[in-house]
Enzyme design. Sequence first.
Site, PDB file in Angstrom:
ATOM      1  N   GLU A  18       0.816  -1.219   0.000  1.00 37.91           N
ATOM      2  CA  GLU A  18       0.000   0.000   0.000  1.00 37.91           C
ATOM      3  C   GLU A  18       0.850   1.270   0.000  1.00 37.91           C
ATOM      4  O   GLU A  18       1.258   1.751   1.042  1.00 37.91           O
ATOM      5  CB  GLU A  18      -0.943   0.032   1.220  1.00 37.91           C
ATOM      6  CG  GLU A  18      -1.796   1.306   1.242  1.00 37.91           C
ATOM      7  CD  GLU A  18      -2.774   1.388   2.411  1.00 37.91           C
ATOM      8  OE1 GLU A  18      -2.771   0.497   3.276  1.00 37.91           O
ATOM      9  OE2 GLU A  18      -3.545   2.358   2.450  1.00 37.91           O
TER      10      GLU A  18
ATOM     11  N   LYS B 124      -2.534  -1.974  -3.094  1.00 40.69           N
ATOM     12  CA  LYS B 124      -3.574  -1.103  -2.531  1.00 40.69           C
ATOM     13  C   LYS B 124      -3.157   0.344  -2.738  1.00 40.69           C
ATOM     14  O   LYS B 124      -2.451   0.928  -1.922  1.00 40.69           O
ATOM     15  CB  LYS B 124      -3.757  -1.405  -1.038  1.00 40.69           C
ATOM     16  CG  LYS B 124      -4.742  -0.497  -0.328  1.00 40.69           C
ATOM     17  CD  LYS B 124      -5.182  -1.054   1.012  1.00 40.69           C
ATOM     18  CE  LYS B 124      -6.069  -0.060   1.749  1.00 40.69           C
ATOM     19  NZ  LYS B 124      -6.759  -0.665   2.898  1.00 40.69           N
TER      20      LYS B 124
HETATM   21  P1  13P Z   1      -9.389   4.272   3.997  1.00 42.99           P
HETATM   22  O1  13P Z   1     -10.238   3.545   3.010  1.00 42.99           O
HETATM   23  O2  13P Z   1     -10.171   4.917   5.108  1.00 42.99           O
HETATM   24  O3  13P Z   1      -8.395   5.175   3.350  1.00 42.99           O
HETATM   25  O4  13P Z   1      -8.555   3.166   4.768  1.00 42.99           O
HETATM   26  C1  13P Z   1      -7.964   2.155   4.068  1.00 42.99           C
HETATM   27  C2  13P Z   1      -6.725   1.757   4.742  1.00 42.99           C
HETATM   28  O5  13P Z   1      -6.592   0.651   5.192  1.00 42.99           O
HETATM   29  C3  13P Z   1      -5.638   2.747   4.845  1.00 42.99           C
HETATM   30  O6  13P Z   1      -4.457   2.102   5.194  1.00 42.99           O
END
Ligand code: 13P
Length: 348
Positions: free
Chosen positions: A177, A219
């Site tokens: 991510e 992500k």
């Molecule tokens: P959000 O969808 O609130 O951005 O959170 C996703 C997430 O896991 C951020 O690390």
Amino acid sequence: MNAADLASTAQAIVAPGKGILAADESHPTIEKRFKGIGTPSTEDNRRAYRQLLFTTEGMEQFISGVILFDETLRQQADDGTPLGEVLSNRGVIPGIKVDKGAKALAGHAGEKVTEGLDGLRDRLAEYRGLGARFAKWRAVITIGDGIPSRACIAANAHALARYAALCQEAGLVPIVEPEVLMDGDHTFERCEEVTVDTLTAVYAELHGQGVALEGTLLKPNMVVSGKTCPAQASVAEVAAVTVRTLRRTVPSAVPGIVFLSGGQSPELATAHLNAMNLLGDHPWELSFSYGRALQEHALKAWGGKAANVAAAQQAFHHRAHCNGAARSGGYSSEMERSAPDLAPAAHG
Ligand code: 13P
């Protein structure tokens, strides 16, 4: 777990019509969310709230996996079942946030690097023993005056790759991510440019560390205008440019891309995903891993009160249903209107 098992877990997480619930808020973050509903962030309130989400009837039709925080993986439902097992008993795959948060990057004011590699091998082995089958590590890239720096992108991309290699060694699918934040008044084009730079660096590092892409998920942020930029890109523009960016940077060996919502309204996050899936055949599954966008209405409906559990579950089920539909471009504004007593205000 061998490479084929990792790949099949990754594929199961992005099965048609399903996506991820991110419920892995750290203590400071969940405290902030609970503050918004006037509820103290006690251990039992956190447990009750997560139990509410995980026991929502029928959510498994739309939710393939849930990302948990360390504390939650060690907690139990009212009947004594570990919360991770509550999920796996209904066919939902438990995952775990394993980073230790984004900390100030030395010598680079306003920028962050995510920590947590030290001791990670041992923590991953424990998490796997506790039932986790995938993991998450979030890197944060901030857009501002003269930033992000090359140093920030490089440090975060390298850490993501080290984390991903350790996960695969431990038999966990790494969710990679790199979040380019939407905070700020930067333009849509600037977000595109920084997202391209970031993803390009991330895939070079993943290759450098020998990560098998088939057993990973990405992500990312969507390409959007800065939150306070006067010119806001439309849903169609966000969808087209996000897909173009991903096509330029993400190898087709990656089975799925699970977007974060990043502060978008719940309805807009769903509309964006829907629009991207309507753009046709993509080399990867395009899905969701939403935190706020799946939980915001449910959290408000709950308000910290046991009497509101059913209403909160209904709100969560509705958002999960809408996002499940967006996986195949089947979401519509009629779906929002059909939600009993939950019709959220139209988004801007
Ligand atoms: P959000 O969808 O609130 O951005 O959170 C996703 C997430 O896991 C951020 O690390």
